[in-house]
Design a protein around this motif. Structure first.
Motif, PDB file in Angstrom:
ATOM      1  N   GLU A 180       0.826  -1.210   0.000  1.00  0.00           N
ATOM      2  CA  GLU A 180       0.000   0.000   0.000  1.00  0.00           C
ATOM      3  C   GLU A 180       0.860   1.260   0.000  1.00  0.00           C
ATOM      4  O   GLU A 180       0.582   2.205  -0.747  1.00  0.00           O
ATOM      5  N   ARG A 181       1.905   1.268   0.816  1.00  0.00           N
ATOM      6  CA  ARG A 181       2.793   2.431   0.863  1.00  0.00           C
ATOM      7  C   ARG A 181       3.475   2.659  -0.485  1.00  0.00           C
ATOM      8  O   ARG A 181       3.595   3.788  -0.946  1.00  0.00           O
ATOM      9  N   ASP A 199       0.889   4.049  -2.855  1.00  0.00           N
ATOM     10  CA  ASP A 199       0.577   5.433  -2.494  1.00  0.00           C
ATOM     11  C   ASP A 199       1.691   6.368  -2.937  1.00  0.00           C
ATOM     12  O   ASP A 199       1.432   7.464  -3.430  1.00  0.00           O
ATOM     13  N   LYS A 200       2.929   5.926  -2.769  1.00  0.00           N
ATOM     14  CA  LYS A 200       4.070   6.741  -3.158  1.00  0.00           C
ATOM     15  C   LYS A 200       4.081   6.975  -4.660  1.00  0.00           C
ATOM     16  O   LYS A 200       4.379   8.058  -5.128  1.00  0.00           O
ATOM     17  N   GLN A 201       3.700   5.944  -5.420  1.00  0.00           N
ATOM     18  CA  GLN A 201       3.658   6.066  -6.881  1.00  0.00           C
ATOM     19  C   GLN A 201       2.522   6.992  -7.318  1.00  0.00           C
ATOM     20  O   GLN A 201       2.649   7.700  -8.300  1.00  0.00           O
ATOM     21  N   ALA A 202       1.417   6.988  -6.573  1.00  0.00           N
ATOM     22  CA  ALA A 202       0.257   7.782  -6.949  1.00  0.00           C
ATOM     23  C   ALA A 202       0.428   9.259  -6.570  1.00  0.00           C
ATOM     24  O   ALA A 202      -0.194  10.128  -7.164  1.00  0.00           O
ATOM     25  N   ASP A 203       1.289   9.528  -5.571  1.00  0.00           N
ATOM     26  CA  ASP A 203       1.502  10.894  -5.094  1.00  0.00           C
ATOM     27  C   ASP A 203       2.616  11.547  -5.887  1.00  0.00           C
ATOM     28  O   ASP A 203       3.781  11.199  -5.726  1.00  0.00           O
ATOM     29  N   PRO A 204       2.285  12.497  -6.773  1.00  0.00           N
ATOM     30  CA  PRO A 204       3.304  13.102  -7.620  1.00  0.00           C
ATOM     31  C   PRO A 204       4.267  14.028  -6.886  1.00  0.00           C
ATOM     32  O   PRO A 204       5.294  14.408  -7.397  1.00  0.00           O
ATOM     33  N   SER A 205       3.950  14.421  -5.645  1.00  0.00           N
ATOM     34  CA  SER A 205       4.830  15.360  -4.927  1.00  0.00           C
ATOM     35  C   SER A 205       5.962  14.691  -4.214  1.00  0.00           C
ATOM     36  O   SER A 205       6.144  13.586  -4.046  1.00  0.00           O
TER      37      SER A 205
END
Length: 80
Positions: A70-71, A74-80
């Motif tokens: 999940e982490r 999530d990291k891949q989905a968060d562009p920042s």
């Protein structure tokens, strides 16, 4: 990122942290070495039963593998 590929990266990372080869992990988890390779490359996704076997062999909880997945997603989905 594909879930299977991300899960494979999680398994590879946990395996390396544990100091195990694919063959050692396969023996501990009672699966074929080739299957570990296929999981790590994201070609195959494990069943729940295999997830538990892998976690046991990696000396972690199955939920740890899922949380790490999940982490990573999530990291891949968060562009920042």
């Amino acid at each position: 990122m594909d879930i299977g590929l991300a899960f494979g990266k999680v398994v590879r990372q946990k395996r390396k942290e544990a100091g195990l080869t694919q063959e050692q992990l396969a023996l501990e988890a009672d699966v074929q070495r080739n299957y570990v390779s296929l999981i790590e490359r994201g070609i195959h996704t494990p069943t729940i039963a295999v997830l538990f076997k892998l976690a046991n062999a990696l000396r972690c909880q199955p939920s740890d593998l899922v949380s790490d997945l999940e982490r990573m997603l999530d990291k891949q989905a968060d562009p920042s």
